[in-house]
Design a protein around this motif. Structure first.
Motif, PDB file in Angstrom:
ATOM      1  N   CYS A 143      28.124 -18.830 -33.938  1.00  0.00           N
ATOM      2  CA  CYS A 143      27.432 -17.594 -34.308  1.00  0.00           C
ATOM      3  C   CYS A 143      26.386 -17.902 -35.379  1.00  0.00           C
ATOM      4  CB  CYS A 143      28.433 -16.570 -34.834  1.00  0.00           C
ATOM      5  SG  CYS A 143      27.658 -15.028 -35.375  1.00  0.00           S
TER       6      CYS A 143
ATOM      7  N   CYS B 292      27.518 -15.468 -38.694  1.00  0.00           N
ATOM      8  CA  CYS B 292      28.696 -15.686 -39.543  1.00  0.00           C
ATOM      9  C   CYS B 292      29.283 -17.098 -39.429  1.00  0.00           C
ATOM     10  CB  CYS B 292      29.769 -14.643 -39.258  1.00  0.00           C
ATOM     11  SG  CYS B 292      30.686 -14.913 -37.725  1.00  0.00           S
TER      12      CYS B 292
ATOM     13  N   CYS C 266      29.766 -12.999 -30.433  1.00  0.00           N
ATOM     14  CA  CYS C 266      30.630 -13.569 -31.470  1.00  0.00           C
ATOM     15  C   CYS C 266      31.941 -12.775 -31.526  1.00  0.00           C
ATOM     16  CB  CYS C 266      29.925 -13.519 -32.822  1.00  0.00           C
ATOM     17  SG  CYS C 266      30.993 -14.080 -34.184  1.00  0.00           S
TER      18      CYS C 266
ATOM     19  N   CYS D 177      32.264 -11.296 -35.650  1.00  0.00           N
ATOM     20  CA  CYS D 177      31.414 -10.234 -36.211  1.00  0.00           C
ATOM     21  C   CYS D 177      30.752  -9.363 -35.150  1.00  0.00           C
ATOM     22  CB  CYS D 177      30.355 -10.830 -37.145  1.00  0.00           C
ATOM     23  SG  CYS D 177      28.995 -11.670 -36.307  1.00  0.00           S
TER      24      CYS D 177
ATOM     25  N   TYR E 225      28.191 -10.135 -33.282  1.00  0.00           N
ATOM     26  CA  TYR E 225      26.764 -10.403 -33.078  1.00  0.00           C
ATOM     27  C   TYR E 225      26.529 -10.832 -31.629  1.00  0.00           C
ATOM     28  CZ  TYR E 225      22.080 -12.248 -33.746  1.00  0.00           C
ATOM     29  OH  TYR E 225      20.732 -12.494 -33.651  1.00  0.00           O
TER      30      TYR E 225
END
Ligand SMILES: [Zn+2]
Length: 86
Positions: free
Chosen positions: A7, A10, A58, A61, A63
């Protein structure tokens, strides 16, 4: 097909790969596609190039990154397009 390995937000390495980008239409679920017109001002033959794409998500998080499946064809249409937008 491109895969995200980590990611970019993060740093998590547990990525959910090849997530379909779909919508529910009147005829059922279908892929959403990108479209680029090489001749956008044409009345009919806009020389449209389309590409489906997938998401890499991800698991920590949430994303999301998108990857087009035929970026070379989109680039060729972009280079053929007239105008100063390049
Ligand atoms: Zn993340």
């Amino acid at each position: 097909m491109h895969r995200a390995e980590k990611c970019t937000k993060c740093g998590c390495i547990e990525i959910v790969h090849r997530v379909m980008v779909a919508h529910d239409g009147q005829r059922g679920e279908a892929n959403v596609s990108l479209r680029l017109d090489a001749d956008p001002t044409a009345m009919f033959l806009k020389k449209s190039v389309r590409s489906i794409f997938h998401a890499e998500v991800c698991s920590a998080c949430g994303y999301v990154e998108f990857y087009a499946h035929n970026p070379a064809e989109l680039l060729a249409a972009f280079r053929d397009a007239p105008g100063p937008a390049k």
